[in-house]
Design an enzyme around this catalytic site. Structure first.
Site, PDB file in Angstrom:
ATOM      1  N   ASP A 148    -143.234 -38.953 -52.918  1.00  0.00           N
ATOM      2  CA  ASP A 148    -143.733 -37.580 -52.935  1.00  0.00           C
ATOM      3  C   ASP A 148    -143.456 -36.970 -54.306  1.00  0.00           C
ATOM      4  O   ASP A 148    -143.056 -37.667 -55.247  1.00  0.00           O
ATOM      5  CB  ASP A 148    -143.090 -36.754 -51.814  1.00  0.00           C
ATOM      6  CG  ASP A 148    -141.600 -36.492 -52.044  1.00  0.00           C
ATOM      7  OD1 ASP A 148    -141.008 -37.102 -52.967  1.00  0.00           O
ATOM      8  OD2 ASP A 148    -141.025 -35.681 -51.310  1.00  0.00           O
ATOM      9  N   TYR A 156    -147.823 -41.848 -47.756  1.00  0.00           N
ATOM     10  CA  TYR A 156    -146.486 -41.255 -47.795  1.00  0.00           C
ATOM     11  C   TYR A 156    -145.961 -40.988 -46.380  1.00  0.00           C
ATOM     12  O   TYR A 156    -144.841 -41.373 -46.027  1.00  0.00           O
ATOM     13  CB  TYR A 156    -146.480 -39.952 -48.601  1.00  0.00           C
ATOM     14  CG  TYR A 156    -145.277 -39.114 -48.264  1.00  0.00           C
ATOM     15  CD1 TYR A 156    -144.031 -39.415 -48.813  1.00  0.00           C
ATOM     16  CD2 TYR A 156    -145.355 -38.075 -47.339  1.00  0.00           C
ATOM     17  CE1 TYR A 156    -142.904 -38.697 -48.458  1.00  0.00           C
ATOM     18  CE2 TYR A 156    -144.230 -37.351 -46.982  1.00  0.00           C
ATOM     19  CZ  TYR A 156    -143.009 -37.666 -47.545  1.00  0.00           C
ATOM     20  OH  TYR A 156    -141.894 -36.962 -47.177  1.00  0.00           O
ATOM     21  N   GLU A 206    -142.818 -33.895 -40.938  1.00  0.00           N
ATOM     22  CA  GLU A 206    -143.437 -34.326 -42.195  1.00  0.00           C
ATOM     23  C   GLU A 206    -144.765 -33.611 -42.442  1.00  0.00           C
ATOM     24  O   GLU A 206    -145.072 -33.244 -43.576  1.00  0.00           O
ATOM     25  CB  GLU A 206    -143.638 -35.846 -42.194  1.00  0.00           C
ATOM     26  CG  GLU A 206    -142.363 -36.651 -42.345  1.00  0.00           C
ATOM     27  CD  GLU A 206    -141.665 -36.387 -43.667  1.00  0.00           C
ATOM     28  OE1 GLU A 206    -142.358 -36.101 -44.668  1.00  0.00           O
ATOM     29  OE2 GLU A 206    -140.427 -36.468 -43.698  1.00  0.00           O
TER      30      GLU A 206
END
Length: 364
Positions: A142, A124, A41
């Site tokens: 996102d 996020y 990520e």
């Protein structure tokens, strides 16, 4: 808008069915290990999947767990990150790993609050880790999610406004499939990345077209809306690869500027583009080369340009051969020319080394 009264997502069945057929086969989708999901990520925050995949594999191969990353030297971590840009991500990864090694005995925390408290992790990323690894009901929002939801509900609130961020966050959580949050989150983001594209979305073959208000209006490319556009300012970097026999000088960037902790050649930054004659008249040049006998200067520099989110870096690299070093070079690190590749550098410097310096070496 939409109110989820019975915890059933109205778009989850179509999205998850689409995802199981069309999803990309990526290594971090074959694990529930929060460390590996975290690394993926962070890499993908500002990097396309096609580019980030090789970096992920290389990074995980060298740092397979929190402890190995925590124990690594900062320069080595930055070297493995070289080329990905946005180097604060690597610094934060390293700091967070060291924190987890100390506070959690090298284990990844298991609550959303604890994960969110790690350096470099925002809402996020915390939601992604917690939903993918632990099945916790937190919605990921996102750029892809903004686009899909703004079109589905024809939302004209700018996504970069305070009101917009609050609105989309609330809507994403209302739509979340709480029975299967991890797969749902991945499906929604993948759908935005591969199907509900910024330009020319595949509306005619979309499983959600019957529910999409923007499609009904014939205005899918109108969404999402933004209120501001970042002002991109130019900067002018003049680098000097100073060579004394087989030695050269570099230093590590500090402070809060771009590329912190990366190495570079002596730099003179100017407020506009200058040629070599003009640069040689600046106080910075005179100070740098005081007491130095210059043998040869490559007057035609290697020129390159690098566009960042808020800056355009216009760089020139001059190769300079000298017969003795001056006192001002003592502030720099003296290294063997052959060892330059051992140090983490920005993409601009890497480009110079690949295209110019290697060519010079080959002709010796």
């Amino acid at each position: 808008m939409y109110e989820n009264k019975d915890n059933d997502s109205p778009i989850a069945p179509e999205l998850i069915q689409w995802y199981r057929i069309h999803k990309r086969d990526l290594p971090w989708r074959h694990t529930a290990d929060p460390y590996r999901i975290w690394i993926s990520e962070i890499i993908l925050q500002q990097t396309r999947v096609a580019q980030g995949l090789d970096y992920y594999i290389r990074f995980i191969s060298r740092f397979p767990d929190i402890v190995s990353l925590a124990e690594a030297d900062n320069d080595e971590v930055m070297k493995y990150w070289q080329g990905l840009g946005y180097y604060s991500r690597a610094r934060n990864l390293h700091a967070a790993a060291r924190f987890m090694a100390e506070k959690y005995a090298g284990r990844f925390p298991k609550t959303y609050k604890e994960v969110l408290g790690l350096k470099g992790i925002g809402e996020y990323t915390a939601a992604a880790i917690c939903s993918f690894s632990y099945g916790l009901p937190y919605a990921t929002v996102d750029g892809n999610v903004y686009r899909v939801l703004s079109r589905l509900f024809a939302i004209d609130t700018p996504i970069d406004s305070t009101q917009g961020k609050k609105l989309f966050s609330g809507l994403a959580n209302e739509l979340l499939d709480r029975k299967n949050p991890g797969e749902y989150n991945q499906a929604l983001m993948e759908f935005g990345a591969l199907h509900c594209l910024p330009r020319s979305p595949k509306c005619n073959e979309c499983p959600l077209s019957g529910k999409c208000l923007a499609y009904a209006e014939g205005q899918t490319e109108k969404y999402p809306l933004k209120q501001t556009k970042a002002i991109v300012k130019p900067r002018y970097f003049n680098y000097f690869h100073i060579i004394l026999e087989d030695k050269t000088w570099i230093h590590r960037r500090n402070g809060n500027d771009i590329w912190r902790n990366l190495y570079e050649f002596p730099l003179i930054e100017t407020d506009r583009e200058m040629n070599l004659d003009e640069i040689q008249k600046t106080p910075g040049y005179k100070e740098l080369f005081t007491g130095i006998n210059t043998l040869y200067i490559q007057s035609i520099p290697y020129v390159c340009r690098h566009v960042l989110s808020h800056r355009i870096i216009n760089a020139k690299f001059y190769t300079i051969y000298i017969s003795c070093s001056g006192e001002h070079l003592d502030a720099y690190k003296c290294i063997e020319n052959s060892s330059i590749g051992d140090y983490a550098v920005a993409r601009l410097t890497e480009s110079y080394l690949e295209k110019v310096w290697q060519d010079i070496l080959s002709k010796k």
